[in-house]
Design a protein around this motif. Structure first.
Motif, PDB file in Angstrom:
ATOM      1  N   GLY A 111      -2.332  20.741  -0.711  1.00 25.95           N
ATOM      2  CA  GLY A 111      -3.031  21.304   0.446  1.00 25.95           C
ATOM      3  C   GLY A 111      -4.185  22.225   0.097  1.00 25.95           C
ATOM      4  N   TYR A 112      -4.461  22.407  -1.197  1.00 27.48           N
ATOM      5  CA  TYR A 112      -5.516  23.366  -1.581  1.00 27.48           C
ATOM      6  C   TYR A 112      -6.885  22.894  -1.104  1.00 27.48           C
ATOM      7  CZ  TYR A 112      -2.564  26.389  -4.485  1.00 27.48           C
ATOM      8  OH  TYR A 112      -1.630  27.287  -4.933  1.00 27.48           O
ATOM      9  N   LEU A 113      -7.112  21.585  -1.130  1.00 19.84           N
ATOM     10  CA  LEU A 113      -8.351  21.011  -0.587  1.00 19.84           C
ATOM     11  C   LEU A 113      -7.982  19.702   0.097  1.00 19.84           C
ATOM     12  CD1 LEU A 113     -10.922  21.660  -3.465  1.00 19.84           C
ATOM     13  CD2 LEU A 113     -10.942  22.684  -1.179  1.00 19.84           C
ATOM     14  N   PRO A 114      -8.792  19.279   1.090  1.00 16.57           N
ATOM     15  CA  PRO A 114      -8.449  18.055   1.833  1.00 16.57           C
ATOM     16  C   PRO A 114      -8.731  16.794   1.019  1.00 16.57           C
ATOM     17  CG  PRO A 114     -10.383  19.139   2.806  1.00 16.57           C
ATOM     18  CD  PRO A 114      -9.974  19.953   1.616  1.00 16.57           C
ATOM     19  N   LEU A 115      -7.706  15.987   0.828  1.00 20.87           N
ATOM     20  CA  LEU A 115      -7.868  14.748   0.060  1.00 20.87           C
ATOM     21  C   LEU A 115      -6.803  13.739   0.471  1.00 20.87           C
ATOM     22  CD1 LEU A 115      -9.222  13.192  -2.293  1.00 20.87           C
ATOM     23  CD2 LEU A 115      -7.675  14.354  -3.860  1.00 20.87           C
ATOM     24  N   GLY A 116      -7.244  12.528   0.755  1.00 19.73           N
ATOM     25  CA  GLY A 116      -6.322  11.426   1.024  1.00 19.73           C
ATOM     26  C   GLY A 116      -6.589  10.303   0.036  1.00 19.73           C
ATOM     27  N   ALA A 117      -5.582   9.467  -0.177  1.00 18.87           N
ATOM     28  CA  ALA A 117      -5.787   8.311  -1.056  1.00 18.87           C
ATOM     29  C   ALA A 117      -4.972   7.132  -0.549  1.00 18.87           C
ATOM     30  CB  ALA A 117      -5.390   8.650  -2.502  1.00 18.87           C
ATOM     31  N   THR A 118      -5.604   5.967  -0.582  1.00 16.74           N
ATOM     32  CA  THR A 118      -4.934   4.718  -0.224  1.00 16.74           C
ATOM     33  C   THR A 118      -4.727   3.961  -1.527  1.00 16.74           C
ATOM     34  OG1 THR A 118      -6.093   4.732   1.884  1.00 16.74           O
ATOM     35  CG2 THR A 118      -5.162   2.622   1.188  1.00 16.74           C
ATOM     36  N   ILE A 119      -3.471   3.836  -1.931  1.00 15.76           N
ATOM     37  CA  ILE A 119      -3.154   3.160  -3.197  1.00 15.76           C
ATOM     38  C   ILE A 119      -2.853   1.687  -2.864  1.00 15.76           C
ATOM     39  CG2 ILE A 119      -1.733   3.229  -5.280  1.00 15.76           C
ATOM     40  CD1 ILE A 119      -1.023   6.136  -4.600  1.00 15.76           C
ATOM     41  N   VAL A 120      -3.579   0.809  -3.502  1.00 13.16           N
ATOM     42  CA  VAL A 120      -3.612  -0.606  -3.094  1.00 13.16           C
ATOM     43  C   VAL A 120      -3.006  -1.480  -4.188  1.00 13.16           C
ATOM     44  CG1 VAL A 120      -5.154  -2.444  -2.276  1.00 13.16           C
ATOM     45  CG2 VAL A 120      -5.821  -0.044  -1.970  1.00 13.16           C
ATOM     46  N   SER A 121      -2.263  -2.509  -3.774  1.00 15.11           N
ATOM     47  CA  SER A 121      -1.679  -3.410  -4.778  1.00 15.11           C
ATOM     48  C   SER A 121      -2.801  -4.146  -5.511  1.00 15.11           C
ATOM     49  CB  SER A 121      -0.737  -4.413  -4.121  1.00 15.11           C
ATOM     50  OG  SER A 121      -1.471  -5.481  -3.561  1.00 15.11           O
ATOM     51  N   PHE A 156       0.859  -1.186   0.000  1.00 12.26           N
ATOM     52  CA  PHE A 156       0.000   0.000   0.000  1.00 12.26           C
ATOM     53  C   PHE A 156       0.897   1.239   0.000  1.00 12.26           C
ATOM     54  CE2 PHE A 156      -2.680  -3.137   1.990  1.00 12.26           C
ATOM     55  CZ  PHE A 156      -3.992  -2.770   1.734  1.00 12.26           C
ATOM     56  N   ILE A 157       0.438   2.306  -0.673  1.00  9.02           N
ATOM     57  CA  ILE A 157       1.049   3.629  -0.477  1.00  9.02           C
ATOM     58  C   ILE A 157      -0.081   4.577  -0.087  1.00  9.02           C
ATOM     59  CG2 ILE A 157       2.251   5.586  -1.516  1.00  9.02           C
ATOM     60  CD1 ILE A 157       3.649   3.733  -3.431  1.00  9.02           C
ATOM     61  N   ASN A 158       0.075   5.222   1.048  1.00  7.48           N
ATOM     62  CA  ASN A 158      -0.952   6.159   1.514  1.00  7.48           C
ATOM     63  C   ASN A 158      -0.462   7.587   1.314  1.00  7.48           C
ATOM     64  OD1 ASN A 158      -2.253   3.867   2.261  1.00  7.48           O
ATOM     65  ND2 ASN A 158      -1.589   3.960   4.396  1.00  7.48           N
ATOM     66  N   VAL A 159      -1.324   8.389   0.693  1.00  3.54           N
ATOM     67  CA  VAL A 159      -0.931   9.770   0.371  1.00  3.54           C
ATOM     68  C   VAL A 159      -2.026  10.750   0.790  1.00  3.54           C
ATOM     69  CG1 VAL A 159       0.562   9.099  -1.563  1.00  3.54           C
ATOM     70  CG2 VAL A 159      -1.851   9.569  -2.001  1.00  3.54           C
ATOM     71  N   ALA A 160      -1.645  12.016   0.877  1.00  2.00           N
ATOM     72  CA  ALA A 160      -2.593  13.123   1.155  1.00  2.00           C
ATOM     73  C   ALA A 160      -1.831  14.403   0.801  1.00  2.00           C
ATOM     74  CB  ALA A 160      -3.069  13.104   2.603  1.00  2.00           C
ATOM     75  N   LYS A 161      -1.785  15.357   1.693  1.00  2.00           N
ATOM     76  CA  LYS A 161      -0.987  16.591   1.586  1.00  2.00           C
ATOM     77  C   LYS A 161      -0.662  17.041   0.151  1.00  2.00           C
ATOM     78  CE  LYS A 161       1.201  16.033   6.143  1.00  2.00           C
ATOM     79  NZ  LYS A 161       0.588  17.080   6.952  1.00  2.00           N
ATOM     80  N   GLY A 162       0.486  16.657  -0.370  1.00  2.00           N
ATOM     81  CA  GLY A 162       0.961  17.127  -1.678  1.00  2.00           C
ATOM     82  C   GLY A 162       0.088  16.683  -2.840  1.00  2.00           C
ATOM     83  N   LEU A 163      -0.873  15.803  -2.592  1.00  2.00           N
ATOM     84  CA  LEU A 163      -1.785  15.338  -3.649  1.00  2.00           C
ATOM     85  C   LEU A 163      -2.593  16.506  -4.208  1.00  2.00           C
ATOM     86  CD1 LEU A 163      -3.297  13.141  -5.260  1.00  2.00           C
ATOM     87  CD2 LEU A 163      -4.523  12.536  -3.171  1.00  2.00           C
ATOM     88  N   THR A 164      -2.984  17.438  -3.339  1.00  2.00           N
ATOM     89  CA  THR A 164      -3.649  18.667  -3.819  1.00  2.00           C
ATOM     90  C   THR A 164      -2.797  19.891  -3.494  1.00  2.00           C
ATOM     91  OG1 THR A 164      -4.793  19.019  -1.726  1.00  2.00           O
ATOM     92  CG2 THR A 164      -5.977  17.738  -3.404  1.00  2.00           C
TER      93      THR A 164
END
Ligand SMILES: Cc1ncc(COP(=O)(O)O)c(C=O)c1O
Length: 451
Positions: free
Chosen positions: A295-305, A285-293
């Motif tokens: 920081g302009y809007l709140p967003l997280g993503a769980t990238i799954v194999s 898994f790679i879990n991301v948030a922050k730099g994905l937007t």
């Protein structure tokens, strides 16, 4: 300039004092000093309510990778808001930005990580991974694999489970956490262990101790190991040579899933799209948030194999997700942000130019009498501070980082104080002159540290 009148400033500070509970704040101190109200951002710079201009050496909270006032993102958000401000991804529906962003992340992520589940933050991206991992092991006939390993000095967020993975007593103790089943292995923080003269040997000891913990707990009771490739909020702990590869191998040997928490390290900060590529981690898994937007809007993503996603896809109803999972407007912000990062070659620029420049300037502080150690990679760095009496005089209450961060703000830059260190992670769009400005302010800060 967006200077606000002293009367309005007083009103805002008074309302803030009366009604606003701040995150990660000592309220008595805040109320005594008054709130620092930020009113505008442009490029790498912020303006406060007094009209002071500050260089943002932390990119917000390690997240504003493309800097403030990026018109492509604000235009994309505006356009999406006008067309379709919201719809969900529950019950066989979704929206175009959510589909396109899942596809984009799958194409950027290391091979074999082709599925994405959206959330609203780094904590939720981790929480989502935790639930998918439990479901996966159960579906695979291993329901006893429920324990979660993480490390001391780790920061994985603030929900109950994410706090339980966090290895910072200041975050866990007030809430009587961790929950049962969350286990902490040592982190390769050689400086804190007084082993800075041989970080590789200390890293090896951490691996051996982790192996002992796995044996003690029972390898087939452990579901996953959550790892920040560089531990950020715990003090910018950079893994010594060989350490992460050995940790990865240990997990693979015992069937323990490997989760890269890349909430800080993804999207160019280390000069790669993902730190997992830098250290060939091949995570599940790679879990991301922050730099994905940025920081302009709140967003997280769980990238799954793909392998794990395949099991989940064929198991019936997946009862997880948030009202705002795949929110079209936040996904539109992310797509525009990723476009800017690609178009302006910010990942390559960080790897080949700005990152090395930043690291060279950082390393020049290594011989400063008030500095115990410097460390970093790409556009993240930390300076361990010393009192006049030297490292032996440091105690849990010296807190030189907070003192230095306050001085640095007086010198016109925002850095983060952590224990006895300052951390920096400027936007990826900074110029050499702006990096010079940051370190000139750090220099003046250090000159005042012992006053
Ligand atoms: C590595 C890491 N994971 C998770 C989180 C939590 O993210 P959020 O504050 O968006 O919940 C953070 C936040 O700093 C982080 O640095």
């Amino acid at each position: 300039m967006p200077v606000i009148s002293p009367a309005l400033r007083d009103t805002l500070e008074d309302l803030d004092r009366r009604h606003h509970l701040h995150p990660f704040t000592t309220h008595n101190e805040l109320h005594a000093q008054g709130t620092h109200i930020i009113t505008r951002g442009e490029g790498c710079w912020l303006w406060d309510a007094q009209g002071r201009k500050l260089f943002d050496g932390l990119a917000g909270l390690w997240c504003v990778n493309v800097g403030y006032s990026c018109a492509e993102i604000t235009d994309a958000v505006h356009e999406q808001m006008r067309r379709l401000p919201y719809y969900c991804s529950f019950f066989n529906t979704t929206t175009e930005p959510a589909i396109r962003l899942a596809d984009k992340l799958a194409s950027l992520a290391p091979r074999g990580l082709g599925h994405v589940m959206f959330s609203n933050s780094g904590s939720e991206a981790n929480e989502t991974a935790l639930k998918l991992i439990r479901a996966y092991h159960k579906l695979r006939g291993q329901p006893q694999r429920t324990k979660i390993l993480s490390r001391e000095f780790a920061y994985h967020g603030v929900t109950l489970a994410a706090t339980s993975m966090t290895g910072l007593p200041g975050c866990t103790k007030p809430f009587d956490l961790p929950l049962p089943g969350f286990i902490h292995a040592p982190a390769p923080n050689a400086y804190a262990a007084h082993r800075e003269s041989d970080p590789v040997a200390y890293g090896q000891w951490c691996i051996e101790e982790t192996a002992r913990i796995i044996d003690r707990e029972g390898p087939d009771t452990i579901a996953a190991f959550f790892v920040e490739p560089i531990q950020g909020a715990g003090g910018v702990i950079v893994p010594p040579e060989g350490y992460l590869g050995k940790l990865r191998a240990l997990c693979r040997q015992h069937g323990i899933l490997f989760v890269a928490d890349e909430v800080i390290t993804a999207f160019g900060r280390l000069g790669e799209w993902f730190a997992s590529e830098l250290w060939a981690l091949e995570p599940d898994f790679i879990n991301v948030a922050k730099g994905l937007t940025s920081g302009y809007l709140p967003l997280g993503a769980t990238i799954v194999s793909d392998e794990i996603a395949d099991v989940l896809i064929h198991s019936g109803y997946l009862a997880h997700g948030y009202t705002y999972s795949g929110h079209p407007t936040t996904c539109a912000a992310a797509l525009a942000n990723l476009h800017v990062i690609e178009r302006d070659r910010l990942v390559e620029h960080t790897r080949d130019d700005l990152g090395p420049y930043f690291q060279a300037k950082l390393r020049a502080f290594a011989s400063h009498p008030a500095v115990g150690e410097v460390r970093g990679h790409g556009l993240i760095g930390a300076i361990e501070l010393l009192p006049r009496e030297g490292k032996a005089a440091l105690t849990p209450t010296t807190m030189l980082g907070g003192k230095a961060a306050k001085l640095a703000r007086e010198e016109g830059v925002i850095v983060r104080g952590i224990r006895d260190l300052i951390a920096m992670s400027p936007p990826l769009i900074a110029t050499h002159e702006e990096i010079d400005f940051l370190f000139a302010a750090v220099e003046k800060t250090l000159a005042r540290l012992w006053d």
